[in-house]
Every structure is written in structure tokens, then in C-alpha cells.
Design a protein around this motif. Structure first.
Motif, PDB file in Angstrom:
ATOM      1  N   ILE A 261      -4.946  -7.180  -4.882  1.00 67.01           N
ATOM      2  CA  ILE A 261      -6.077  -7.268  -3.943  1.00 67.01           C
ATOM      3  C   ILE A 261      -5.552  -7.396  -2.506  1.00 67.01           C
ATOM      4  O   ILE A 261      -6.081  -6.774  -1.584  1.00 67.01           O
ATOM      5  CB  ILE A 261      -7.009  -8.450  -4.325  1.00 67.01           C
ATOM      6  CG1 ILE A 261      -7.732  -8.157  -5.651  1.00 67.01           C
ATOM      7  CG2 ILE A 261      -8.036  -8.706  -3.224  1.00 67.01           C
ATOM      8  CD1 ILE A 261      -8.543  -9.331  -6.213  1.00 67.01           C
ATOM      9  N   ILE A 262      -4.506  -8.178  -2.323  1.00 68.41           N
ATOM     10  CA  ILE A 262      -3.916  -8.332  -0.977  1.00 68.41           C
ATOM     11  C   ILE A 262      -3.398  -6.970  -0.501  1.00 68.41           C
ATOM     12  O   ILE A 262      -3.641  -6.548   0.633  1.00 68.41           O
ATOM     13  CB  ILE A 262      -2.757  -9.362  -1.001  1.00 68.41           C
ATOM     14  CG1 ILE A 262      -3.283 -10.762  -1.328  1.00 68.41           C
ATOM     15  CG2 ILE A 262      -1.994  -9.356   0.332  1.00 68.41           C
ATOM     16  CD1 ILE A 262      -2.205 -11.755  -1.763  1.00 68.41           C
ATOM     17  N   GLN A 263      -2.696  -6.292  -1.395  1.00 63.63           N
ATOM     18  CA  GLN A 263      -2.121  -4.998  -1.003  1.00 63.63           C
ATOM     19  C   GLN A 263      -3.201  -3.965  -0.728  1.00 63.63           C
ATOM     20  O   GLN A 263      -3.076  -3.143   0.162  1.00 63.63           O
ATOM     21  CB  GLN A 263      -1.129  -4.529  -2.077  1.00 63.63           C
ATOM     22  CG  GLN A 263       0.134  -5.383  -2.038  1.00 63.63           C
ATOM     23  CD  GLN A 263       1.090  -5.126  -3.200  1.00 63.63           C
ATOM     24  OE1 GLN A 263       0.723  -4.495  -4.188  1.00 63.63           O
ATOM     25  NE2 GLN A 263       2.299  -5.636  -3.087  1.00 63.63           N
ATOM     26  N   TYR A 264      -4.290  -4.043  -1.467  1.00 57.01           N
ATOM     27  CA  TYR A 264      -5.402  -3.107  -1.236  1.00 57.01           C
ATOM     28  C   TYR A 264      -5.987  -3.291   0.160  1.00 57.01           C
ATOM     29  O   TYR A 264      -6.430  -2.337   0.800  1.00 57.01           O
ATOM     30  CB  TYR A 264      -6.484  -3.324  -2.307  1.00 57.01           C
ATOM     31  CG  TYR A 264      -7.635  -2.358  -2.225  1.00 57.01           C
ATOM     32  CD1 TYR A 264      -7.510  -1.063  -2.707  1.00 57.01           C
ATOM     33  CD2 TYR A 264      -8.840  -2.733  -1.634  1.00 57.01           C
ATOM     34  CE1 TYR A 264      -8.560  -0.168  -2.615  1.00 57.01           C
ATOM     35  CE2 TYR A 264      -9.892  -1.842  -1.537  1.00 57.01           C
ATOM     36  CZ  TYR A 264      -9.747  -0.562  -2.036  1.00 57.01           C
ATOM     37  OH  TYR A 264     -10.790   0.319  -1.941  1.00 57.01           O
ATOM     38  N   ALA A 265      -5.952  -4.543   0.655  1.00 59.00           N
ATOM     39  CA  ALA A 265      -6.467  -4.822   2.005  1.00 59.00           C
ATOM     40  C   ALA A 265      -5.453  -4.434   3.082  1.00 59.00           C
ATOM     41  O   ALA A 265      -5.742  -4.555   4.271  1.00 59.00           O
ATOM     42  CB  ALA A 265      -6.812  -6.306   2.127  1.00 59.00           C
ATOM     43  N   GLY A 266      -4.264  -3.999   2.665  1.00 59.45           N
ATOM     44  CA  GLY A 266      -3.224  -3.635   3.641  1.00 59.45           C
ATOM     45  C   GLY A 266      -2.338  -4.811   3.992  1.00 59.45           C
ATOM     46  O   GLY A 266      -1.483  -4.716   4.876  1.00 59.45           O
ATOM     47  N   GLY A 267      -2.540  -5.938   3.315  1.00 59.92           N
ATOM     48  CA  GLY A 267      -1.738  -7.125   3.604  1.00 59.92           C
ATOM     49  C   GLY A 267      -0.376  -7.071   2.942  1.00 59.92           C
ATOM     50  O   GLY A 267      -0.134  -6.270   2.030  1.00 59.92           O
ATOM     51  N   LYS A 268       0.506  -7.946   3.453  1.00 61.83           N
ATOM     52  CA  LYS A 268       1.848  -8.044   2.870  1.00 61.83           C
ATOM     53  C   LYS A 268       1.926  -9.340   2.084  1.00 61.83           C
ATOM     54  O   LYS A 268       1.597 -10.409   2.615  1.00 61.83           O
ATOM     55  CB  LYS A 268       2.874  -8.037   4.015  1.00 61.83           C
ATOM     56  CG  LYS A 268       4.279  -8.124   3.553  1.00 61.83           C
ATOM     57  CD  LYS A 268       5.255  -8.069   4.719  1.00 61.83           C
ATOM     58  CE  LYS A 268       6.603  -8.549   4.193  1.00 61.83           C
ATOM     59  NZ  LYS A 268       7.357  -9.294   5.156  1.00 61.83           N
ATOM     60  N   VAL A 269       2.340  -9.234   0.843  1.00 61.29           N
ATOM     61  CA  VAL A 269       2.443 -10.436   0.006  1.00 61.29           C
ATOM     62  C   VAL A 269       3.776 -11.119   0.289  1.00 61.29           C
ATOM     63  O   VAL A 269       4.830 -10.479   0.250  1.00 61.29           O
ATOM     64  CB  VAL A 269       2.369 -10.080  -1.495  1.00 61.29           C
ATOM     65  CG1 VAL A 269       2.354 -11.349  -2.338  1.00 61.29           C
ATOM     66  CG2 VAL A 269       1.151  -9.224  -1.795  1.00 61.29           C
ATOM     67  N   VAL A 270       3.720 -12.406   0.619  1.00 61.66           N
ATOM     68  CA  VAL A 270       4.947 -13.186   0.823  1.00 61.66           C
ATOM     69  C   VAL A 270       5.043 -14.151  -0.365  1.00 61.66           C
ATOM     70  O   VAL A 270       4.215 -15.065  -0.498  1.00 61.66           O
ATOM     71  CB  VAL A 270       4.908 -13.951   2.165  1.00 61.66           C
ATOM     72  CG1 VAL A 270       6.129 -14.841   2.314  1.00 61.66           C
ATOM     73  CG2 VAL A 270       4.811 -12.957   3.324  1.00 61.66           C
TER      74      VAL A 270
END
Ligand SMILES: Cc1ncc(COP(=O)(O)O)c(C=O)c1O
Length: 380
Positions: free
Chosen positions: A115-124
């Protein structure tokens, strides 16, 4: 996914599986909840409702949370959604922009990452230590923070490890995040399946701190608490502006959660909570049964989960035996040779574990553990 697909095929062929794969209660939805949905249908409560849910269901959510955790959300600070997953999805879509970083403790529930990646976010990723019972601390979170950190995800009790963030760590994390202007997304899907006797919501620290209140978002679900996975009933509680943006997004996708499900949810949230306590007590008994069984399997080690309904045993002692090179291989062979369904740890960000859901009958636990003992014990 590959294991689930294979398990389904085997089931269709009539093979008797000990199935620890599904992350859902084996209990039936309590009678009074089902009755409320039936009554809603009979009363023709079958039309569109307000996108964020009828005021009564939002009121039931905020009052339940206030009674159990001492929070003081208003109805405008609540959105009711088609499952907790949708609430989480909407929250991340409205909060996270391209390049924003979101801190995620490992092991994690796989949907967070996607879900984070779908929003364009970077998972840390923040690695937790198995020998520390997968504990997540403020110090670990602080070390992962950068000027691009937008949010932190905390899922306590955790799927898959069953680890619980202690109240002291929870308070330290929400205060740290709020002081840096970072959101904390509290996934409280399993909040009532906490076996420590001390059931706390990180949102309760917002009562005495405006800063905390403005940065904490609760993602709630009725799925596991009331054995309602198929009904798709969840919610979010948080700052009005965020909730309003989430409702706006929801208005262009699913719109309201099903009307009769909202009525059933009111019954669940406002009715006797005895059923929740009974199911929790049963899960503790089932957890202890599966852990006692694991003790009879040489080489298998397992932390003691403090909540949810999963065990996350370490299978590294078996890697390299019988031609198996990974937890994924072990899960695949457990399925094909022992007819035991598990989920490999790779799905949750660790390579040395398998996850078993013990939301099954005691008989399935006994059968499954026996099969695991025979298979793992027979490896050269
Ligand atoms: C950690 C976690 N969060 C959220 C959910 C979503 O629950 P639902 O969409 O059924 O409310 C699940 C379901 O498996 C879960 O394990």
C-alpha cells in the motif's frame, strides 16, 4: 500466494489439510450481530448511506473506543469503511506523497509494504530482534527517521509475530513522532486480542497532548474482534482534516460500507462485549496448545506471542536439510508432504520463519503439530 493456490487445489482434490494459513477467526459471527443485519435487511435498510457511514455507526465506534481506551474522538473524527484494510489504504493514499518515507517494523503484514509503494512512498524497514521478542522501541524508530519521514506504522499486537508494543514504548513512539511532525498509523486490528492483560491504544496519549492527537491515526477493524472478516467492516479515527480527506477519497471509490453491515457493526460495538472476552480466552488456550506442541519438535523454536492469533516459529534449524534452502521451501514441503498449510516468513520480511494461524480447532492443532513433528523429525 503460491502456497495458498496449491493448498486450494489440494483441498479441491479432497486432501485433508491441517490449514494454518488463513488469518481469520474460526468462530461464527455472534448471533446478535447476525440478527441486526437480518433485521436491517427486513426493514429495507438497503440504500446508500452517508459515505463515511451513518452517524450512529460512527458514534458507536467513537464511544466504544472512548470506553475501552479513554479517547475522546468526535463523530467527525471517524470514518467507517469497507474493512480496516480500506481505511488503511485511504489513509496512506491521502498522507503519503511520492518519495515520502514510511517506517515499517519487520516482520510486517505484507499489505503495508504494497500500500505504501502504491502511494509512491518509500518503505524504510526497521528490523526487530527475535531474541527481544520482536520488540519495537522509540530508539529503533528514531534511528530510522530522516527529514523525509512522513509516517510510522505500528501494528500491535502484530501480524505475523503476535508481538505487543509495550505501553511505555507506545507512548515514547507517539510522542517522538508527534514532536517531529510525523504521523503514527496505529493498526489496531488485533487490539482486543492482547493477552498481556494491559490493553492500551496509542491514541489515548492524545488526550493530554494536542501534538499527539494531531499526528495519531487509529485503523480499526471489526473483522477479528467480532469474527466478521467477510462482512468488511473497519474504520479510522484521527484528525478531522485527514478523516475528511479519506472520506472524500472513499466517496470516489467504494462509497459507504454496506448499509446492513453498518447496522450489524452498531450491534457489535454497542452490545455485550462478552463474546470478545470469550474468544480471547479461547485464543490463549489455543496458543498455549500449539506452543506446547512445538516444544515436542526438536530444532523448532518460537517466541511466545502476546496477542493476535499467530505463532511465528523459527525454522532455520531445518534449512539445509532434505534439500530445503529457505522458509519458502519448508512451507512448500510441509504442504506437499505433510499436508500442513503455513505461510513462509519471506512474505513478512524475514527469511527464517513460517507463520501459523491458530484460529482453528484444537483437533486441527493436534493433527497439524503431529504432522509437522513427523515431517521435520524425519529430515536427514
Ligand atoms: C495487521 C492487519 N491489519 C489490517 C487487516 C485488515 O483487516 P480487515 O480489512 O479485514 O478489516 C488485517 C487482516 O488480516 C491485518 O492482519
Amino acid at each position: 500466494m503460491a502456497i495458498t493456490a496449491e493448498a486450494l487445489k489440494m483441498k479441491a482434490q479432497g486432501i485433508d489439510l491441517a490449514d494454518f494459513g488463513a488469518g481469520e477467526p474460526h468462530f461464527a459471527t455472534p448471533r446478535h450481530i447476525k440478527d441486526a443485519a437480518i433485521a436491517a435487511i427486513e426493514a429495507n435498510f438497503t440504500r446508500y448511506t452517508a459515505v463515511a457511514g451513518v452517524p450512529e455507526v460512527r458514534k458507536a465506534v467513537v464511544e466504544r473506543h472512548a470506553a475501552d481506551f479513554g479517547t475522546d474522538y468526535t463523530v467527525e473524527e471517524c470514518v467507517f469503511s469497507t474493512g480496516g484494510k480500506l481505511a488503511l489504504f485511504n489513509a496512506i493514499q491521502v498522507l503519503v506523497d511520492h518519495g515520502d518515507e514510511v517506517i515499517l517494523p519487520v516482520p510486517y503484514w505484507v499489505s503495508f509494504k504494497d500500500i505504501i509503494q502504491y502511494a509512491g512512498g518509500k518503505v524504510v524497514y526497521v528490523e526487530s530482534e527475535e531474541r527481544e521478542n520482536f520488540r519495537v522501541t522509540a530508539k529503533m524508530i528514531e534511528a530510522a527517521m530522516t527529514p523525509r519521514t512522513k509516517a510510522i506504522i505500528l501494528n500491535t499486537p502484530s501480524n505475523p509475530s503476535g508481538a505487543v508494543v509495550s505501553p511505555a514504548d507506545l507512548e515514547a513512539i507517539v510522542r517522538l513522532a508527534a514532536s517531529r511532525g510525523v504521523y503514527v498509523l496505529l493498526d489496531e486490528c488485533y487490539v482486543y486480542l492482547n493477552f498481556t492483560g494491559e490493553i492500551v491504544s496509542g491514541a489515548s496519549f492524545g488526550k493530554t497532548s494536542r501534538e499527539v492527537r494531531e499526528h495519531v491515526l487509529v485503523m480499526g477493524s471489526l473483522s477479528k474482534t467480532y469474527a466478521m472478516t467477510g462482512w468488511r467492516a473497519g474504520f479510522a479515527l484521527g484528525p478531522k482534516a485527514v478523516i475528511s480527506a479519506m472520506s472524500k477519497l472513499q466517496s470516489q471509490s467504494t462509497s459507504n460500507a454496506a448499509s446492513m453491515v453498518q447496522r450489524a457493526s452498531i450491534a457489535a460495538l454497542t452490545g455485550s462485549q462478552e463474546c470478545v472476552a470469550e474468544m480471547r480466552a479461547d485464543y490463549i488456550t489455543l496458543r498455549d496448545r500449539v506452543l506446547a506442541g512445538f516444544k515436542t519438535i526438536p530444532g523448532l523454536t518460537c517466541t511466545v506471542p502476546e496477542g493476535a492469533f499467530y505463532v511465528y516459529p523459527n525454522v532455520s534449524a531445518f534449512v539445509g536439510r532434505g534439500g530445503m534452502k529457505s522458509a519458502g521451501d519448508i512451507a512448500a514441503r510441509l504442504l506437499s508432504e505433510a499436508h500442513v498449510v503455513t505461510v513462509p516468513g519471506e512474505a513478512f520480511g524475514t527469511a527464517e520463519h513460517i507463520r501459523l494461524s491458530y484460529a482453528v480447532s484444537a483437533d486441527v492443532i493436534d493433527k497439524g503439530v503431529e504432522r509437522m513433528r513427523t515431517f521435520l523429525g524425519g529430515l536427514a
